[in-house]
Write an enzyme that holds these catalytic residues in place. Structure first.
Site, PDB file in Angstrom:
ATOM      1  N   HIS A  68       0.858  -1.189   0.000  1.00  0.00           N
ATOM      2  CA  HIS A  68       0.000   0.000   0.000  1.00  0.00           C
ATOM      3  C   HIS A  68       0.893   1.238   0.000  1.00  0.00           C
ATOM      4  CE1 HIS A  68      -3.720  -2.205   1.794  1.00  0.00           C
ATOM      5  NE2 HIS A  68      -3.778  -2.158   0.485  1.00  0.00           N
ATOM      6  N   GLY A 120      -1.617  -1.370  -8.766  1.00  0.00           N
ATOM      7  CA  GLY A 120      -2.753  -1.876  -8.003  1.00  0.00           C
ATOM      8  C   GLY A 120      -4.098  -1.370  -8.491  1.00  0.00           C
ATOM      9  N   ASP A 161      -2.937  -6.359  -8.603  1.00  0.00           N
ATOM     10  CA  ASP A 161      -3.169  -7.361  -7.566  1.00  0.00           C
ATOM     11  C   ASP A 161      -4.000  -8.511  -8.117  1.00  0.00           C
ATOM     12  OD1 ASP A 161      -5.227  -5.380  -7.700  1.00  0.00           O
ATOM     13  OD2 ASP A 161      -6.018  -6.054  -5.772  1.00  0.00           O
ATOM     14  N   ASP A 221      -1.469  -1.580   4.715  1.00  0.00           N
ATOM     15  CA  ASP A 221      -1.740  -0.557   5.713  1.00  0.00           C
ATOM     16  C   ASP A 221      -3.173  -0.767   6.201  1.00  0.00           C
ATOM     17  OD1 ASP A 221      -2.153   1.659   7.232  1.00  0.00           O
ATOM     18  OD2 ASP A 221      -1.817   3.107   5.647  1.00  0.00           O
ATOM     19  N   HIS A 273      -8.421   3.060  -3.753  1.00  0.00           N
ATOM     20  CA  HIS A 273      -7.733   2.728  -5.006  1.00  0.00           C
ATOM     21  C   HIS A 273      -6.618   1.700  -4.818  1.00  0.00           C
ATOM     22  CE1 HIS A 273      -4.917   5.729  -3.381  1.00  0.00           C
ATOM     23  NE2 HIS A 273      -4.006   5.117  -4.119  1.00  0.00           N
ATOM     24  N   ASP A 294      -6.633  -4.760  -2.726  1.00  0.00           N
ATOM     25  CA  ASP A 294      -7.443  -5.352  -1.667  1.00  0.00           C
ATOM     26  C   ASP A 294      -6.842  -6.691  -1.262  1.00  0.00           C
ATOM     27  OD1 ASP A 294      -9.452  -6.083   0.071  1.00  0.00           O
ATOM     28  OD2 ASP A 294     -10.835  -6.669  -1.523  1.00  0.00           O
ATOM     29  N   ARG A 350      -7.739 -15.050   0.231  1.00  0.00           N
ATOM     30  CA  ARG A 350      -8.560 -16.219  -0.108  1.00  0.00           C
ATOM     31  C   ARG A 350      -7.801 -17.158  -1.041  1.00  0.00           C
ATOM     32  NH1 ARG A 350     -11.206 -17.580  -4.331  1.00  0.00           N
ATOM     33  NH2 ARG A 350     -12.922 -19.030  -4.274  1.00  0.00           N
TER      34      ARG A 350
END
Length: 119
Positions: free
Chosen positions: A8, A55, A60, A80, A87, A90, A96
């Site tokens: 981040h 990102g 990601d 963070d 933006h 995630d 997952r």
């Protein structure tokens, strides 16, 4: 070993310092990163990094696809948890996928140190 690096915005300096500290270890592996993080690591540390999209542009998710296709062995995501912005990447989807495919995922400095020191 293929290692994904993500950070981040407020953790980009942290991942750069981390990569400097473990540069000798990282030289032996293939590094992939989201665009901005990867460019900063290349420029400030001198490591060879395959940069994906940034990102906000889906980098990601590209890493997630690589995890699902067996092309990533470890993820280091300096996140963070207090002030990340909408933006920014995630963690939930990557978490997952890493759990589904049994890929180690470090989300903080101390866990990342444990992972990399044991390479």
């Amino acid at each position: 070993m293929n290692i994904a690096l993500i950070a981040h915005d407020k953790k980009k300096e942290l991942i750069i310092d981390f990569c400097k500290e473990y540069k000798k270890k990282f030289l032996k592996h293939n590094l992939f990163a989201t665009g901005t993080t990867g460019a900063m690591i290349k420029e400030n540390v001198g490591l060879e990094v395959t940069c994906l999209k940034s990102g906000p542009m889906g980098g990601d998710q590209e890493i997630g696809g690589m995890i699902a296709n067996g092309k990533i062995d470890m993820v280091i995501f300096m996140r963070d948890p207090l002030t990340s912005m909408p933006h920014e990447p995630d963690i939930s989807a990557l978490l997952r996928l890493c759990d589904v495919y049994n890929i180690p995922l470090a989300t903080n400095l101390e866990t990342a140190k444990l992972f990399v020191s044991n390479l």
